[in-house]
Design a protein around this motif. Structure first.
Motif, PDB file in Angstrom:
ATOM      1  N   PHE A 101     -11.835   5.000  -4.356  1.00 40.08           N
ATOM      2  CA  PHE A 101     -11.146   4.324  -3.265  1.00 40.08           C
ATOM      3  C   PHE A 101      -9.884   4.806  -3.069  1.00 40.08           C
ATOM      4  O   PHE A 101      -9.608   5.420  -1.925  1.00 40.08           O
ATOM      5  N   ALA A 109      -7.399  -3.352  -2.935  1.00 38.43           N
ATOM      6  CA  ALA A 109      -7.275  -2.459  -1.937  1.00 38.43           C
ATOM      7  C   ALA A 109      -6.022  -1.980  -1.805  1.00 38.43           C
ATOM      8  O   ALA A 109      -5.694  -0.780  -1.469  1.00 38.43           O
ATOM      9  N   ALA A 110      -5.028  -2.964  -1.370  1.00 35.86           N
ATOM     10  CA  ALA A 110      -3.671  -2.566  -0.886  1.00 35.86           C
ATOM     11  C   ALA A 110      -3.131  -1.921  -2.006  1.00 35.86           C
ATOM     12  O   ALA A 110      -2.234  -0.857  -1.765  1.00 35.86           O
ATOM     13  N   THR A 111      -3.037  -2.339  -3.240  1.00 35.20           N
ATOM     14  CA  THR A 111      -2.754  -1.574  -4.337  1.00 35.20           C
ATOM     15  C   THR A 111      -3.027  -0.225  -4.448  1.00 35.20           C
ATOM     16  O   THR A 111      -2.469   0.816  -5.113  1.00 35.20           O
ATOM     17  N   LEU A 112      -4.324   0.041  -4.069  1.00 39.69           N
ATOM     18  CA  LEU A 112      -4.781   1.595  -4.285  1.00 39.69           C
ATOM     19  C   LEU A 112      -4.309   2.350  -2.871  1.00 39.69           C
ATOM     20  O   LEU A 112      -4.946   3.383  -2.645  1.00 39.69           O
ATOM     21  N   GLY A 113      -3.393   1.795  -2.046  1.00 43.24           N
ATOM     22  CA  GLY A 113      -2.973   2.426  -0.808  1.00 43.24           C
ATOM     23  C   GLY A 113      -3.552   2.193   0.299  1.00 43.24           C
ATOM     24  O   GLY A 113      -3.317   2.901   1.366  1.00 43.24           O
ATOM     25  N   HIS A 134       0.833  -1.277  -0.082  1.00 41.03           N
ATOM     26  CA  HIS A 134       0.008  -0.053  -0.108  1.00 41.03           C
ATOM     27  C   HIS A 134       0.801   1.178   0.006  1.00 41.03           C
ATOM     28  O   HIS A 134       0.379   2.384  -0.173  1.00 41.03           O
TER      29      HIS A 134
END
Lengths: 231, 545
Positions: free
Chosen positions: A116, B445-449, A91
């Motif tokens: 998102f 979700a993780a790759t989106l930060g 992340h």
């Protein structure tokens, strides 16, 4: 974007700008352990789109996962603008990923899916809304923002996935078989669209695919892979 | 690989929450039961052996085995034909009848006990049978409680049997009876065995039903533990009996696991529709089966409601009004309404604790690994230990200051005991939903930060919310009706609704017994309301996925 890459390049001296993958090895635990990727070395310049082409099971998705950070790297290094990001968690790496089947959040509307990454980056509501509009425009879904993602067709879902990944302006966009869940006709059209969208966004990108024609259309450079090794 | 080590560390840190909870309120009490039973101030084999070989113990073991076997046989004999009529055949109104048959299983055990004592007691509708305080009454109550398990499990298997196999046997010259004996029944045996082993486990650990209906005459291991503590104040004997009960339950669990493995091998994941429409000739089978099931389910419930309304001169709501009054110090120190409030408060705390701990466990179990398997096993342990043993353990352990805090008689210990009992079911409700979320959704979700915490709050939690609501409902219903552990930990001056009902049932006079029945109706209604709300939640969960 351009500004920051120049800064990094001058700081790191001779280090190449963009992505650099050095001798990466991916091993899945088990008895015996499976070596999925061995000695992979490649680079992607800013703004460039590179295709990873190979048959299924050749390790191309594992390599992509290793670059993005969702697959642990057993050996080797991944660098961005010369600095090692191998130990940086997913992340904080700033690399986007588009999955084969979109993986849209089922509990969020189309617009809130795209928003998102912007929410995670702590971007203010007004700016967020403008950016979402801009991206829906880019992928040809203007006015669809309030829709539930369950109402979308396969092609629309992949467009949303692309918009969602591009929204927080990733340094690099990874696409894992982005079109293979679609039918042939739609694939050909969407491949051109993806190329144009990536060009318009100016993002460095790696596309994994098993379709040579698709690779030619979307990428400016094609790397071939077989049995866990780049050819 | 630094990230992997980091992940492992945070996994173990998070695992400390359920491990600390279970350690303090389950494992330590359980350990002290064992220590008490085997050592008691020094290793004393002779003392332990004396309890094991006493005639009272032998009596309780034989009765436990006998009641569990009879309850199981009765449930299977009635449940298998019930499965045929309610699942293999297809007819209008079937769903409603299935729901009615499933009702007893969600009732608190004290309500079932009260209902059968209302039916079979001396002034009950069937009082002239003289079955009060008899083995037959207990067996009937056990069948009432467990028949729906057999109907559901065997029915599910029967509805999925390929009718072509039976047709093939018929073309080979087998008549209907031989088709059933040689084709259908063997195909159902794994499901029947699996259901029977679960029912055996439930019957072997039945406490409230045996305690109320058996009185002091019919004693099982469970009730003998209770009597040793409450009447003879012999904690040593109770601890030894608990060890015997643990062994007994472990045996039943082992049997049930073996039966389940066999069933899974046979089923092999195929699913097809083997149901057939109801034809007139089926009435010869369906009518007696439905009638028997109907009488079994309806008669005790009818008797309970009727006797809750029966007064000295006819019928009325007198007993319900009396729930709000002080029943007199010798019966109950507080009103039944106050006991109901106590129950609601403790059950709410128990549900909250069980669901928060259960949610942490579900998050840790989402990804399968060796360590998550080990945690799963520890969390499921309370299922394999009867609630009575949990209660006794808490009584033995937490009856003195712990870490400088005086827990003695703390009313919230009741909530903790109930939370321990509810936790395994909460975890089993949450884990499948957590595992149903595609792990790539979290990667997206993780790759989106999104950090791991934000992945949980923004992706996992919204998708798990409804399953969580369902788990809260289940936990609340379990805690509300919990009797086995609660009887050991609840203070006499702060009774819960089930312990108040038990106390009233044991009092002579139409006033007390009438109030007991009225309170049981209230408890049943509260439980049914919670289950109905939770079940609505379940259908919505299904619609979402």
């Amino acid at each position: 974007m351009n500004h920051s890459t120049q800064n990094a390049a001058s700081r790191a001296g001779s280090a190449p700008a963009g992505l650099e993958v050095r001798d990466v090895r991916v091993v899945y635990p088990g008895t015996p352990p499976v070596v999925a990727v061995e000695g992979a070395t490649l680079s992607v310049a800013p703004g460039e789109t590179v295709a990873l082409l190979g048959p299924s099971g050749c390790g191309k998705s594992s390599l992509l996962g290793a670059i993005v950070g969702i697959v642990p790297v057993a050996a080797g290094a991944i660098l961005w603008d010369g600095s090692d990001v191998t130990a940086v968690p997913v992340h904080r790496r700033g690399f986007g990923l588009v999955f084969q089947d979109g993986q849209l959040f089922p509990h969020r509307s189309l617009a809130r899916n795209v928003a998102f990454g912007l929410e995670m980056a702590g971007i203010a509501r007004e700016e967020r809304r403008a950016r979402v509009e801009e991206l829906l425009d880019l992928v040809g879904l203007e006015g669809y923002g309030a829709r539930a993602v369950t109402e979308l067709s396969g092609g629309q879902r992949q467009r949303v996935a692309l918009a969602r990944s591009l929204a927080p302006r990733p340094r690099l966009l990874a696409l894992d078989e982005p079109l293979s869940s679609l039918d042939a006709d739609l694939r050909a059209r969407l491949a051109v669209d993806v190329r144009d969208i990536l060009a318009a966004a100016g993002t460095a990108a790696i596309v994994v695919t098993h379709d040579p024609a698709e690779a030619e259309v979307m990428a400016s450079r094609v790397l071939r892979m077989a049995d866990g090794r780049l050819l | 690989m630094r990230t992997a080590a980091h992940h492992s560390l945070s996994w173990w840190l998070l695992a400390l929450i359920p491990l600390a909870f279970l350690g303090l309120f389950f494992l330590w009490p359980l350990g002290s039961v064992l220590v008490h039973g085997l050592f008691d101030g020094g290793f004393d084999v002779a003392g332990t052996w004396a309890v094991v070989t006493s005639s009272r113990t032998a009596d309780a073991v034989v009765t436990t085995a006998l009641l569990a076997s009879a309850g199981t046989v009765g449930s299977v004999l009635l449940g298998v034909p019930g499965a045929y009529v309610l699942y293999r055949l297809r007819w209008r109104g079937q769903r409603a009848v299935r729901a009615v048959v499933a009702v007893p299983f969600v009732l608190p055990t004290i309500v079932v006990a009260a209902a059968f004592s209302a039916l079979l007691g001396r002034s009950g509708p069937l009082g002239l049978l003289g079955l009060d305080q008899s083995v037959a009454a207990i067996i009937a109550a056990l069948v009432f409680y467990n028949v729906s398990v057999v109907v559901r499990v065997v029915g599910g298997a029967w509805a999925g049997l390929d009718p072509a196999t039976a047709a093939a046997a018929a073309t080979l010259g087998a008549d209907r009876r031989r088709v059933f004996a040689h084709v259908t029944l063997p195909a159902l045996v794994p499901a029947i065995a699996s259901a029977a082993s679960v029912v055996f486990l439930f019957c072997a650990t039945a406490f409230g039903v045996v305690l109320v209906l058996g009185g002091t005459r019919v004693r099982t291991l469970e009730t003998e533990i209770y009597l040793q503590v409450n009447q003879f104040l012999d904690l040593r004997a109770a601890a030894v009996l608990s060890i015997l009960q643990i062994v007994f339950v472990a045996l039943a669990l082992w049997l049930s696991a073996a039966a389940r493995r066999r069933r899974e091998r046979v089923l092999g994941g195929r699913s097809l529709d083997g149901t057939r429409p109801f034809v007139r000739a089926d009435a010869w089978v369906a009518a007696p089966v439905l009638l028997t099931l109907g009488v079994l389910v309806a008669a005790p419930m009818y008797a309970l409601v009727e006797r809750s309304l029966r007064t000295l001169d006819g019928h009325g709501f007198d007993h319900y009004m009396a729930l709000f009054g002080e029943p007199g110090r010798t019966v109950l120190p507080v009103s039944v309404a106050q006991a109901a409030v106590n129950s609601l408060v403790t059950a709410a705390i128990a549900a909250a604790v069980a669901c928060v701990v259960g949610q942490v466990v579900a998050a840790l179990l989402t990804r399968r690994s060796r360590r998550s398997g080990a945690l799963d096993a520890v969390v499921m342990l309370p299922l394999g230990v009867s609630a009575v043993v949990v209660g006794l353990g808490m009584l033995l352990t937490l009856n003195r200051p712990v870490l400088g805090i005086d827990l003695r008689g703390s009313w919230w210990l009741v909530a903790m005991a109930q939370a321990v009992v509810a936790l395994p079911l909460v975890v089993r409700t949450l884990v499948p939903s957590a595992r149903a979320i595609d792990p790539r959704l979290r990667f997206a979700a993780a790759t989106l930060g999104a950090s791991p915490w934000r992945v949980w709050t923004r992706v996992d939690w919204p998708l798990l919310r409804r399953a969580f609501g369902l788990a809260v409902g289940f936990a609340f219903a379990i805690a509300l009706g919990e009797f086995g552990a609660t009887t050991f930990v609840a203070r006499p001056d702060r009774p819960t609704l089930p312990t108040a009902i038990y106390r009233l049932l044991g009092r002579p006079g139409i006033e007390s017994i009438g109030m007991a029945f009225a309170a049981a109706v209230v408890l049943a209604a509260m439980t049914a309301a919670i289950m109905m709300v939770s079940e609505r939640m379940r259908t919505q969960v299904g619609a979402d996925l």
